[in-house]
Design an enzyme around this catalytic site. Structure first.
Site, PDB file in Angstrom:
ATOM      1  N   LYS A  67       0.555  -1.049   0.227  1.00 26.18           N
ATOM      2  CA  LYS A  67       0.393  -0.244   0.023  1.00 26.18           C
ATOM      3  C   LYS A  67       0.780   1.330  -0.229  1.00 26.18           C
ATOM      4  O   LYS A  67       1.998   1.360   0.619  1.00 26.18           O
ATOM      5  CB  LYS A  67      -1.259   0.080   1.314  1.00 26.18           C
ATOM      6  CG  LYS A  67      -2.365  -0.849   1.237  1.00 26.18           C
ATOM      7  CD  LYS A  67      -2.709  -1.136  -0.015  1.00 26.18           C
ATOM      8  CE  LYS A  67      -3.960  -2.184  -0.031  1.00 26.18           C
ATOM      9  NZ  LYS A  67      -4.741  -1.960  -0.939  1.00 26.18           N
ATOM     10  N   LYS A  99     -14.589  -5.831  -7.634  1.00 25.31           N
ATOM     11  CA  LYS A  99     -14.764  -6.087  -6.620  1.00 25.31           C
ATOM     12  C   LYS A  99     -16.765  -6.230  -6.758  1.00 25.31           C
ATOM     13  O   LYS A  99     -17.603  -5.816  -6.738  1.00 25.31           O
ATOM     14  CB  LYS A  99     -14.825  -5.289  -4.675  1.00 25.31           C
ATOM     15  CG  LYS A  99     -13.104  -5.155  -5.296  1.00 25.31           C
ATOM     16  CD  LYS A  99     -12.683  -3.542  -4.145  1.00 25.31           C
ATOM     17  CE  LYS A  99     -11.688  -3.753  -3.361  1.00 25.31           C
ATOM     18  NZ  LYS A  99     -10.375  -2.704  -4.191  1.00 25.31           N
TER      19      LYS A  99
HETATM   20 MG    MG Z   1      -7.224  -2.138  -5.209  1.00 26.79          MG
END
Ligand code: MG
Length: 366
Positions: free
Chosen positions: A164, A264
């Site tokens: 991240k 998603k």
């Molecule tokens: Mg992502």
């Protein structure tokens, strides 16, 4: 077959460790919602929806439950096996709010599979390979800590990593250089900014790391800024948060805006819509990270089915996170072995509900 009862339950889902995105966005537990859809044939379908807090996507846990209470009465009497009809009914009852519909749709797919005596992966196209390779997220941290995170994940059997980034650009450049130096042949490093950079910051980062063997994910919050970055770099680029519909996918594809997308389930509205996008991506030649914004056993199992039913060439990644949390409300969910999982082969999702763990429903419609 008809739906005779819809219940929703709030479940607190502990995380193995605190999850950190850039910009101070953290999560140490998830407020997840388990949905139970009962049919007049005595079958019970399971679904789950779990937003990543309230500030990541336009979705939040209490909103999911409020929306389910709004939609559920319209599903009583519907045939859960007719999933496109079910989705049309939900869209007529509530405009937008795809995440609200995700768990209900998932539970209908579970019922369809149980009624047909077939695993979800079979209904979604068939099983490709014996199992599915997972990636490991590496939390936002110092360059040394993130490099150590990659080494640790490698020792657990992972070869795909999603560190991240999306923070202060100079430190992000140091992070990416450290991670790329640690990368070995056959390993894939996708640095995910989660939209955290402004366009000028992203341009500095991709300019500084352009000769490294890494992939960039969702550099900026808006589609236009991501496209501007895309036109300045040869690095492979994944779009995630901005690909939230068929229209967004086709628009971005026409612009040549990405090499892969992140699919998603709840962002799109459940399995029916995710399957549609999956099929389009295969037809367009776009690989996909297949996952959800969060969740436990039920979402993980649904993700495993969709991933296993997608040709290996088009699987860009599947997060390991769903398979590391114990929702404890079901038995039979996939377990990780050397960084891989296999979807259950039993009918539907292939899960057995441990009803005594759910507590009192927060939504109960008959
Ligand atoms: Mg992502």
């Amino acid at each position: 077959m008809k739906i005779v009862r819809v219940g929703a339950y709030r479940v607190d889902l502990p995380r193995e460790r605190t999850y950190r995105l850039s910009g101070g966005r953290t999560s140490s537990s998830f407020d997840t919602t388990v949905v139970r859809v009962e049919s007049d044939a005595g079958l019970v379908g399971l679904g789950e929806v779990c937003p990543f807090g309230a500030a990541y996507l336009p979705a939040y846990a209490a909103g999911a439950r409020t929306g389910i209470a709004e939609v559920a009465p319209h599903l009583i009497g519907e045939d859960p096996r007719q999933v496109e009809r079910v989705n049309q009914t939900m869209d007529m009852a509530l405009k937008g709010h795809p995440y609200v519909k995700s768990a209900l749709d998932m539970a209908c797919w579970d019922l369809l599979g149980q009624a047909a005596g077939m695993a979800l992966s079979t209904l979604l196209g068939g099983r490709f390979g014996d199992d599915v390779e997972l990636y490991q997220t590496i939390p936002h941290g110092t360059p040394d800590a993130m490099r150590a995170g990659l080494v640790e994940a490698r020792a657990e059997g992972y070869r795909r990593f999603q560190p991240k980034v999306g923070g202060e650009p100079d430190t992000d450049i140091e992070r990416i250089i450290a991670l790329a130096a640690e990368r070995r042949d056959g390993e894939v490093v996708v640095v995910d900014a989660n939209g955290g950079w402004l366009a000028h910051e992203a341009m500095r980062v991709v300019g500084a790391v352009g000769d490294l063997d890494i992939t960039i994910e969702q550099p900026c919050a808006t589609y236009e800024a991501c496209l501007a970055v895309r036109r300045l770099t040869d690095l492979p680029l994944v779009l995630d948060e901005v690909i939230d519909s068929v229209e967004a996918l086709l628009h971005a594809h026409a612009d040549g805006a990405m090499d892969a997308i992140n699919l998603k389930l709840s962002k799109l509205g459940g399995m029916t819509r995710a399957r549609q996008i999956r099929d389009l991506c295969v037809a367009l030649g776009l690989p996909m990270t297949i996952e959800d914004s969060g969740g436990g056993d039920i979402i993980g199992t649904a993700v495993a089915h969709l991933a296993q039913a997608t040709p290996e060439k088009y699987r860009f990644g599947v997060s390991s996170g769903f398979f590391k949390v114990k929702l404890n409300t079901t038995e039979g969910a996939p377990r990780i072995a050397q960084g891989r999982v296999s979807a259950p082969i039993g009918p539907g999702l292939g899960l057995r509900l441990r009803a005594e763990t759910l507590g009192e429903p927060v939504v109960d419609v008959t």
